[in-house]
Design a protein around this motif. Structure first.
Motif, PDB file in Angstrom:
ATOM      1  N   ALA A  55       3.234 -12.225   3.893  1.00  0.00           N
ATOM      2  CA  ALA A  55       4.397 -11.442   3.470  1.00  0.00           C
ATOM      3  C   ALA A  55       4.987 -10.729   4.675  1.00  0.00           C
ATOM      4  O   ALA A  55       4.257 -10.227   5.536  1.00  0.00           O
ATOM      5  CB  ALA A  55       4.011 -10.428   2.400  1.00  0.00           C
ATOM      6  N   ILE A  67       6.933  -7.446   5.591  1.00  0.00           N
ATOM      7  CA  ILE A  67       7.120  -6.147   4.960  1.00  0.00           C
ATOM      8  C   ILE A  67       7.826  -5.216   5.926  1.00  0.00           C
ATOM      9  O   ILE A  67       7.792  -5.423   7.147  1.00  0.00           O
ATOM     10  CB  ILE A  67       5.765  -5.546   4.508  1.00  0.00           C
ATOM     11  CG1 ILE A  67       5.983  -4.323   3.605  1.00  0.00           C
ATOM     12  CG2 ILE A  67       4.856  -5.247   5.691  1.00  0.00           C
ATOM     13  CD1 ILE A  67       4.752  -3.889   2.836  1.00  0.00           C
ATOM     14  N   THR A  90       3.211   1.902   0.912  1.00  0.00           N
ATOM     15  CA  THR A  90       4.031   2.471   1.981  1.00  0.00           C
ATOM     16  C   THR A  90       4.300   3.950   1.752  1.00  0.00           C
ATOM     17  O   THR A  90       4.419   4.409   0.617  1.00  0.00           O
ATOM     18  CB  THR A  90       5.374   1.737   2.094  1.00  0.00           C
ATOM     19  OG1 THR A  90       6.123   1.917   0.893  1.00  0.00           O
ATOM     20  CG2 THR A  90       5.148   0.243   2.332  1.00  0.00           C
ATOM     21  N   ASP A 117      10.617   1.505   2.235  1.00  0.00           N
ATOM     22  CA  ASP A 117       9.804   0.452   2.845  1.00  0.00           C
ATOM     23  C   ASP A 117       9.002  -0.337   1.816  1.00  0.00           C
ATOM     24  O   ASP A 117       8.286  -1.279   2.175  1.00  0.00           O
ATOM     25  CB  ASP A 117       8.827   1.066   3.855  1.00  0.00           C
ATOM     26  CG  ASP A 117       9.537   1.646   5.063  1.00  0.00           C
ATOM     27  OD1 ASP A 117      10.617   1.138   5.411  1.00  0.00           O
ATOM     28  OD2 ASP A 117       9.022   2.622   5.651  1.00  0.00           O
ATOM     29  N   CYS A 149       8.759  -6.311   0.071  1.00  0.00           N
ATOM     30  CA  CYS A 149       8.250  -7.364   0.964  1.00  0.00           C
ATOM     31  C   CYS A 149       8.764  -8.717   0.499  1.00  0.00           C
ATOM     32  O   CYS A 149       9.222  -8.878  -0.638  1.00  0.00           O
ATOM     33  CB  CYS A 149       6.717  -7.352   1.033  1.00  0.00           C
ATOM     34  SG  CYS A 149       5.857  -7.772  -0.495  1.00  0.00           S
ATOM     35  N   TYR A 150       8.683  -9.662   1.413  1.00  0.00           N
ATOM     36  CA  TYR A 150       9.149 -11.023   1.160  1.00  0.00           C
ATOM     37  C   TYR A 150       7.974 -11.959   1.390  1.00  0.00           C
ATOM     38  O   TYR A 150       7.439 -12.039   2.501  1.00  0.00           O
ATOM     39  CB  TYR A 150      10.292 -11.367   2.104  1.00  0.00           C
ATOM     40  CG  TYR A 150      10.829 -12.779   2.020  1.00  0.00           C
ATOM     41  CD1 TYR A 150      11.798 -13.115   1.082  1.00  0.00           C
ATOM     42  CD2 TYR A 150      10.386 -13.772   2.891  1.00  0.00           C
ATOM     43  CE1 TYR A 150      12.312 -14.406   1.019  1.00  0.00           C
ATOM     44  CE2 TYR A 150      10.892 -15.066   2.839  1.00  0.00           C
ATOM     45  CZ  TYR A 150      11.858 -15.373   1.901  1.00  0.00           C
ATOM     46  OH  TYR A 150      12.363 -16.648   1.841  1.00  0.00           O
ATOM     47  N   GLU A 151       7.561 -12.643   0.340  1.00  0.00           N
ATOM     48  CA  GLU A 151       6.430 -13.570   0.434  1.00  0.00           C
ATOM     49  C   GLU A 151       6.949 -14.901   0.962  1.00  0.00           C
ATOM     50  O   GLU A 151       7.767 -15.569   0.320  1.00  0.00           O
ATOM     51  CB  GLU A 151       5.763 -13.725  -0.930  1.00  0.00           C
ATOM     52  CG  GLU A 151       4.391 -14.329  -0.860  1.00  0.00           C
ATOM     53  CD  GLU A 151       3.584 -14.160  -2.143  1.00  0.00           C
ATOM     54  OE1 GLU A 151       2.572 -14.877  -2.267  1.00  0.00           O
ATOM     55  OE2 GLU A 151       3.957 -13.318  -2.996  1.00  0.00           O
TER      56      GLU A 151
END
Length: 258
Positions: free
Chosen positions: A44, A46, A130, A135, A138-140
């Motif tokens: 991920a 992040i 976070t 923040d 996230c991007y997997e």
């Protein structure tokens, strides 16, 4: 560009940036992900990249790359040795690649997980780890999927920033981040962040974050204030601060969960 209105629209922005850009730095980033990190397990992205593309599109991205790998710590440590990466203070590693500085962690060794504050059994759980709510996204990479706190994009659109997880290992670092983000992004602090600033900002911490800012950034934002009272009045006042609108944004302090 305005903040993304929905998670599908944000996913499209990130997909366009990561997988459709032809610029050499992005090609190198794709190669790094595919050859170094993804062989260990799901990855991920992040922090800065996802957050800043959500805020302003790809032109808003001004940070390094933070990765979390769903892999055993020993395997991630072995990769760090292979890359010549250096340990950071919070359980991860910092590595230098062509065009990019990459900080990376194994999922169990992210700070909030390692100290037992948050159970992280999957990459989506990172949004609970976070300090700042901005923040908490996230991007997997393998699934090309965005994970975010409920209401994440609505808060960005409202230009508010607040605390997501209060315990943290770097009070000064987050105090400096909070001040610079409020001033440079023209955001307002939420109740949790207001309380954090009121509690932690004093003569001693002000001097420390001014010194830190001068070693890391070229634009002296916090040091432009006469002291903690003046800074607090500006950060916590009713009027949106605009006097730093011409300063631009720069690289963040390293590490998504410091």
């Amino acid at each position: 560009m305005t903040p993304a209105e929905t998670l599908p629209k944000l996913k499209r922005r990130i997909d366009d940036y990561l997988w459709r850009e032809d610029a050499l730095p992005i090609q190198r980033l794709r190669d790094i992900l595919a050859t170094k990190f993804e062989p260990l397990g799901p990855v991920a992205i992040i922090g800065g990249l996802v957050r800043d593309i959500a805020r302003k599109g790809k032109v808003g991205f001004r940070s390094d790359i933070d990765l979390v790998i769903d892999a055993e710590p020993t395997r991630v440590a072995a990769l760090a040795a292979e890359l010549g990466a250096t340990p950071n203070r919070f359980g991860g590693f910092a590595s230098i690649h062509p065009h990019w500085k990459v900080d990376f962690w194994s999922l169990p060794n992210t700070w909030a997980s390692a100290v037992g504050l948050v159970e992280t059994t999957k990459l989506a759980d990172l949004v609970n780890t976070t300090f700042f709510d901005c923040d908490a996204i996230c991007y997997e990479v393998r699934k090309r999927k965005v994970h975010a706190l409920p209401g994440y994009l609505e808060r960005l659109a409202e230009r508010t920033i607040d605390v997501n997880l209060l315990p943290n290992p770097s009070i000064d670092g987050n105090l400096l981040r909070a001040a610079r983000r409020i001033l440079l992004w023209h955001f307002r602090p939420g109740p949790g962040l207001r309380a954090f600033i009121e509690r932690e900002l004093n003569e001693e911490s002000f001097d420390r974050i001014v010194a830190t800012e001068r070693t890391i950034y070229s634009n002296d934002i916090i040091g432009a204030f006469g002291g903690p009272i003046q800074l607090a009045d500006t950060l916590l006042g009713d009027k949106m601060p605009t006097q730093f609108s011409g300063f631009g944004e720069q690289l963040e302090l390293p590490g998504f969960d410091e």
